[in-house]
Design a protein around this motif. Structure first.
Motif, PDB file in Angstrom:
ATOM      1  N   PHE A 200      42.401  31.823  64.630  1.00  0.00           N
ATOM      2  CA  PHE A 200      41.139  32.348  63.668  1.00  0.00           C
ATOM      3  C   PHE A 200      41.167  31.466  61.881  1.00  0.00           C
ATOM      4  O   PHE A 200      41.708  30.516  61.994  1.00  0.00           O
ATOM      5  N   ALA A 201      39.833  31.808  61.864  1.00  0.00           N
ATOM      6  CA  ALA A 201      39.593  30.594  60.659  1.00  0.00           C
ATOM      7  C   ALA A 201      38.877  31.224  60.111  1.00  0.00           C
ATOM      8  O   ALA A 201      38.450  32.633  59.970  1.00  0.00           O
ATOM      9  N   GLU A 202      38.526  30.302  58.282  1.00  0.00           N
ATOM     10  CA  GLU A 202      37.939  31.068  57.992  1.00  0.00           C
ATOM     11  C   GLU A 202      38.842  32.568  56.980  1.00  0.00           C
ATOM     12  O   GLU A 202      38.192  33.690  56.726  1.00  0.00           O
ATOM     13  N   VAL A 203      40.175  32.193  56.994  1.00  0.00           N
ATOM     14  CA  VAL A 203      41.081  34.149  56.641  1.00  0.00           C
ATOM     15  C   VAL A 203      40.965  33.628  55.414  1.00  0.00           C
ATOM     16  O   VAL A 203      41.526  32.394  54.306  1.00  0.00           O
ATOM     17  N   HIS A 204      41.199  34.229  54.665  1.00  0.00           N
ATOM     18  CA  HIS A 204      40.876  34.602  53.335  1.00  0.00           C
ATOM     19  C   HIS A 204      41.125  35.984  52.875  1.00  0.00           C
ATOM     20  O   HIS A 204      40.846  37.018  53.932  1.00  0.00           O
ATOM     21  N   THR A 205      41.449  36.810  51.912  1.00  0.00           N
ATOM     22  CA  THR A 205      41.931  37.883  51.199  1.00  0.00           C
ATOM     23  C   THR A 205      40.419  38.652  49.990  1.00  0.00           C
ATOM     24  O   THR A 205      40.717  38.021  49.009  1.00  0.00           O
ATOM     25  N   LEU A 206      40.200  39.913  50.166  1.00  0.00           N
ATOM     26  CA  LEU A 206      39.606  40.268  49.152  1.00  0.00           C
ATOM     27  C   LEU A 206      40.855  41.305  48.837  1.00  0.00           C
ATOM     28  O   LEU A 206      41.648  42.392  49.154  1.00  0.00           O
ATOM     29  N   GLU A 207      40.614  42.180  46.968  1.00  0.00           N
ATOM     30  CA  GLU A 207      41.474  42.391  46.593  1.00  0.00           C
ATOM     31  C   GLU A 207      41.227  43.425  46.161  1.00  0.00           C
ATOM     32  O   GLU A 207      39.861  43.381  45.191  1.00  0.00           O
ATOM     33  N   VAL A 208      41.461  44.864  45.982  1.00  0.00           N
ATOM     34  CA  VAL A 208      41.009  46.260  45.068  1.00  0.00           C
ATOM     35  C   VAL A 208      41.973  46.324  44.667  1.00  0.00           C
ATOM     36  O   VAL A 208      42.986  47.367  44.814  1.00  0.00           O
ATOM     37  N   ALA A 209      41.793  46.996  43.152  1.00  0.00           N
ATOM     38  CA  ALA A 209      42.596  46.952  41.882  1.00  0.00           C
ATOM     39  C   ALA A 209      42.672  48.837  42.510  1.00  0.00           C
ATOM     40  O   ALA A 209      41.312  49.804  42.601  1.00  0.00           O
ATOM     41  N   VAL A 210      43.945  49.492  41.733  1.00  0.00           N
ATOM     42  CA  VAL A 210      44.332  50.788  42.399  1.00  0.00           C
ATOM     43  C   VAL A 210      44.679  50.828  40.934  1.00  0.00           C
ATOM     44  O   VAL A 210      44.764  50.212  40.010  1.00  0.00           O
ATOM     45  N   ALA A 211      44.713  52.187  40.703  1.00  0.00           N
ATOM     46  CA  ALA A 211      45.386  52.872  39.913  1.00  0.00           C
ATOM     47  C   ALA A 211      46.631  53.085  39.729  1.00  0.00           C
ATOM     48  O   ALA A 211      47.110  52.357  38.022  1.00  0.00           O
TER      49      ALA A 211
END
Length: 227
Positions: free
Chosen positions: A203-214
């Protein structure tokens, strides 16, 4: 998605409990929210669907095709599917769910309020199947795979889901994507090791998005593209 519920003040009330090929699955109400329990382990609830919606939206944002196709795995409490149906840009929408009880709870039970009639959208097909086996079995390709199975790559409750995140599972996902297609994977926490596994799988263009939780570490959506 095995993030323990934040609410501790309300005692859970079991609405339905069934035995299936993968063990017991139960639907509970805790206060104003619903919970799915698998073999006694908290799996997911309806308290916060931000990361599940992001799973679908981030994949769509990365695609240029006017009517891309998507496979969502699994149905869960319906946040991802409902978000996909609300977006007219999606063309064909398939959702894979191995638990017949979960499908029933959306069709005729209280989870229908969260999927908002999405199962009746003419673009939607519901596949009563195990996602790992479905991907490995071959078949039609998709422009996007949006996978929300167990807790993600680093922490699975059901060992039968481990293969989805290993070399064989990622190779199967790669084969089931059209060229330029996007893989989006939900995780209970960011995983640098999984990013490396995606790159090793081609795979290419691998990245991660994060969502803060309580509380605790953030939820994560890992994104990658079939070059």
């Amino acid at each position: 998605m095995n993030r323990p519920p934040v609410r501790e003040d309300a005692a859970p009330v079991t609405l339905d409990r069934r035995e299936g090929p993968y063990g017991e699955v139960a639907l509970r109400r805790r206060g104003e929210h619903l919970e799915i329990i698998a073999n006694g382990c908290f799996l997911m609830d309806t308290a916060d669907g931000r990361s599940e919606r992001l799973l679908v939206q981030a994949a769509l944002d990365a695609l240029a095709a006017p009517r891309p196709s998507v496979l969502i795995g699994g149905l869960g409490v319906g946040f991802s599917l409902a978000h996909a149906v609300a977006e007219p840009r999606w063309g064909r929408i398939a959702v894979a769910e191995r638990e017949a009880a979960v499908i029933d709870w959306h069709r005729t039970g209280p989870l229908g309020a969260f999927s908002a009639g999405a199962l009746d959208d003419p673009r939607v097909s519901v596949l009563h199947t195990d996602l790992v086996a479905h991907l490995a079995g071959g078949g039609e390709a998709y422009d996007a795979l949006c996978l929300d199975i167990d807790n993600g790559p680093d922490w699975t409750v059901d060992e039968t889901n481990d293969g989805l995140y290993g070399p064989a599972g990622l190779a199967a996902a790669h084969r089931r994507l059209n060229p330029g297609g996007v893989l989006a994977v939900w995780s209970a926490r960011p995983s640098a090791a999984f990013e490396q596994a995606l790159r090793r799988a081609g795979f290419a263009e691998v990245h991660t998005l994060e969502v803060a939780v309580a509380r605790g570490v953030p939820d994560a959506v890992h994104l990658a593209r079939r070059a």
